[in-house]
Scaffold this motif. Sequence first.
Motif, PDB file in Angstrom:
ATOM      1  N   SER A  98       0.811  -1.217   0.000  1.00  0.00           N
ATOM      2  CA  SER A  98       0.000   0.000   0.000  1.00  0.00           C
ATOM      3  C   SER A  98       0.848   1.273   0.000  1.00  0.00           C
ATOM      4  CB  SER A  98      -0.943   0.016   1.204  1.00  0.00           C
ATOM      5  OG  SER A  98      -0.223   0.162   2.417  1.00  0.00           O
ATOM      6  N   GLN A  99       2.132   1.148   0.325  1.00  0.00           N
ATOM      7  CA  GLN A  99       3.021   2.310   0.349  1.00  0.00           C
ATOM      8  C   GLN A  99       3.637   2.609  -1.023  1.00  0.00           C
ATOM      9  OE1 GLN A  99       3.088   3.997   3.317  1.00  0.00           O
ATOM     10  NE2 GLN A  99       1.609   2.401   3.896  1.00  0.00           N
ATOM     11  N   ARG A 100       3.453   1.711  -1.984  1.00  0.00           N
ATOM     12  CA  ARG A 100       4.063   1.907  -3.305  1.00  0.00           C
ATOM     13  C   ARG A 100       3.331   3.015  -4.062  1.00  0.00           C
ATOM     14  NH1 ARG A 100       6.120  -3.804  -5.891  1.00  0.00           N
ATOM     15  NH2 ARG A 100       6.824  -2.362  -7.517  1.00  0.00           N
ATOM     16  N   THR A 101       4.094   3.715  -4.882  1.00  0.00           N
ATOM     17  CA  THR A 101       3.528   4.817  -5.660  1.00  0.00           C
ATOM     18  C   THR A 101       3.632   4.584  -7.160  1.00  0.00           C
ATOM     19  OG1 THR A 101       5.643   5.996  -5.536  1.00  0.00           O
ATOM     20  CG2 THR A 101       3.995   6.494  -3.835  1.00  0.00           C
ATOM     21  N   ASP A 102       4.135   3.404  -7.568  1.00  0.00           N
ATOM     22  CA  ASP A 102       4.258   3.126  -9.001  1.00  0.00           C
ATOM     23  C   ASP A 102       2.954   2.511  -9.517  1.00  0.00           C
ATOM     24  OD1 ASP A 102       4.332   0.533  -8.017  1.00  0.00           O
ATOM     25  OD2 ASP A 102       6.506   0.352  -8.213  1.00  0.00           O
ATOM     26  N   ASP A 103       2.976   2.056 -10.769  1.00  0.00           N
ATOM     27  CA  ASP A 103       1.763   1.524 -11.400  1.00  0.00           C
ATOM     28  C   ASP A 103       1.681   0.004 -11.363  1.00  0.00           C
ATOM     29  OD1 ASP A 103       0.841   4.065 -12.075  1.00  0.00           O
ATOM     30  OD2 ASP A 103       2.036   4.110 -13.923  1.00  0.00           O
ATOM     31  N   GLY A 147       1.472  -6.921 -21.027  1.00  0.00           N
ATOM     32  CA  GLY A 147       1.594  -5.470 -21.140  1.00  0.00           C
ATOM     33  C   GLY A 147       1.406  -4.708 -19.846  1.00  0.00           C
ATOM     34  N   ASN A 148       1.195  -5.372 -18.747  1.00  0.00           N
ATOM     35  CA  ASN A 148       1.040  -4.720 -17.450  1.00  0.00           C
ATOM     36  C   ASN A 148       2.082  -5.233 -16.466  1.00  0.00           C
ATOM     37  OD1 ASN A 148      -1.464  -3.164 -17.968  1.00  0.00           O
ATOM     38  ND2 ASN A 148      -2.390  -5.184 -18.178  1.00  0.00           N
ATOM     39  N   GLN A 149       2.404  -4.387 -15.482  1.00  0.00           N
ATOM     40  CA  GLN A 149       3.363  -4.768 -14.453  1.00  0.00           C
ATOM     41  C   GLN A 149       2.615  -5.312 -13.236  1.00  0.00           C
ATOM     42  OE1 GLN A 149       6.771  -4.723 -14.739  1.00  0.00           O
ATOM     43  NE2 GLN A 149       6.422  -4.142 -16.884  1.00  0.00           N
ATOM     44  N   TYR A 150       3.049  -6.494 -12.764  1.00  0.00           N
ATOM     45  CA  TYR A 150       2.415  -7.149 -11.632  1.00  0.00           C
ATOM     46  C   TYR A 150       3.456  -7.534 -10.587  1.00  0.00           C
ATOM     47  CZ  TYR A 150      -1.787  -7.953 -14.500  1.00  0.00           C
ATOM     48  OH  TYR A 150      -2.902  -7.808 -15.289  1.00  0.00           O
ATOM     49  N   THR A 151       2.972  -7.662  -9.362  1.00  0.00           N
ATOM     50  CA  THR A 151       3.746  -8.341  -8.339  1.00  0.00           C
ATOM     51  C   THR A 151       2.818  -9.266  -7.579  1.00  0.00           C
ATOM     52  OG1 THR A 151       5.439  -8.096  -6.641  1.00  0.00           O
ATOM     53  CG2 THR A 151       3.489  -6.685  -6.440  1.00  0.00           C
ATOM     54  N   LEU A 152       3.415 -10.129  -6.756  1.00  0.00           N
ATOM     55  CA  LEU A 152       2.665 -11.173  -6.067  1.00  0.00           C
ATOM     56  C   LEU A 152       2.765 -10.973  -4.559  1.00  0.00           C
ATOM     57  CD1 LEU A 152       1.138 -13.923  -6.331  1.00  0.00           C
ATOM     58  CD2 LEU A 152       3.384 -15.029  -6.168  1.00  0.00           C
ATOM     59  N   LEU A 153       1.633 -11.003  -3.872  1.00  0.00           N
ATOM     60  CA  LEU A 153       1.604 -10.900  -2.421  1.00  0.00           C
ATOM     61  C   LEU A 153       1.228 -12.259  -1.837  1.00  0.00           C
ATOM     62  CD1 LEU A 153      -0.307  -7.501  -1.950  1.00  0.00           C
ATOM     63  CD2 LEU A 153       2.121  -7.888  -2.438  1.00  0.00           C
TER      64      LEU A 153
END
Length: 429
Positions: A25-30, A374-380
């Motif tokens: 929740s602290q990230r500011t990127d897309d 085409g989208n940037q993802y990360t995994l929680l």
Amino acid sequence: MNPLLSSHFSSRQPSAIRAAQIAFSQRTDDVRSINVAIGNVSLPMHPAMVERMKSLGMNGSPFDSGIVKYSATVGFEETNQAFLHIISASGFSVEKLVSQVTEGGSQAMELCILGTCDKDRPLLLLEAAYTNYTSMAKRLGIETLSVSRSLQGNGTFSMPDMQVLEELIKSKNPGALVVIPYDNPTGQYIDTSQMAELAQLCVKYNLWMISDEAYRELHYTTKPTSSVWALTDKIVPGIEGRRISIESTSKVWNACGLRIGAIVTDNNEYHKKSVAENTANLCPNVIGQYIFGAITQIPKEELQDWFKKQRAYYAPMLTKLTEELTELVPGIIISRPDASLYSVVDVRNLVDESFESADFVDYCATKGSVEIDGNQYTLLVSPMGGFYSQTENNPGRTQMRIAYVETPENMQKIPKLFATLFEEYTKSN
């Protein structure tokens, strides 16, 4: 000078289950997150519940005048009958059972610990153990004890050594044993014969048997439905009168945010005192109670069809992710998908002693980024350290929990996400 926090608050850290979400929740990127750290189901509720929700303000609804009053502390009669109805639909007698509605399964846990344990009678858990039991016990000043289960190389979790368990009971005199037949976090299925072995110890040493059945009916083996309510005096003499189940609308009924659960027991004295204790909390959420109460009107055959549909949704998803992740990350260990909606992933064969799952989870939440379509993802995901009590040689150091709660489209992205993020993290560290 600021006022002092209590020692409990001063030392309190967020649950490992929520840690990744808080960090992300602290990230500011897309970057978009696929959040499988939390068991937050993304399926619609049972149609009867949806219909009740849509009709809240319509004529004939208890809330059509805009007035929302307290219910009795024990909860609406209809809602309590709904919980007994679903137990009956699973094939168990409810003749001697009484129910009390709670604010989700979480409040039920707290009341169960408070009602069965004491400062000199700890709570006994099967480890890896759902972290909220430890947190609730700590909040109440109750000690917890754990007996270990191990994740084998073939993906099966062992049952605890019964001799070790019995010696622990004899030496520490616990008040209650918690069992989760459809286990969170392990995904292990504890069948009726295994439940009976544990129940025999509860009778022998005068423990309460608390069965967390939030995931009842979510099992993917050919064995019959397991439950504390399958255990009678005919199977385990003396078990009746010490049985408690924790119920929830969150998982099988896909209503996590409804925050409605229940404590069901065959011990009237426990029930009476638990309701008395909960009068300090006034009553459970009345709107949530009303919505779940619709289940009372559904015939058992239709409820059984609902159970089958939930299993048919999860089973192939669990199997496919296990197979694909095993292929993409050779040497990884993934718990066998037998029950509930979780997998434990263990990378112990792929890392050295400096690896910490909590650090990897934090990396994914704060820095990780993988391009997919085409989208940037990360995994929680959830680090598993907090599911174990060991301060040294904690098996959770190399383990993470995945919850099967995102959409099927997002769940399909997880093998590539995990494999890529894990490779990037291990190379950079």
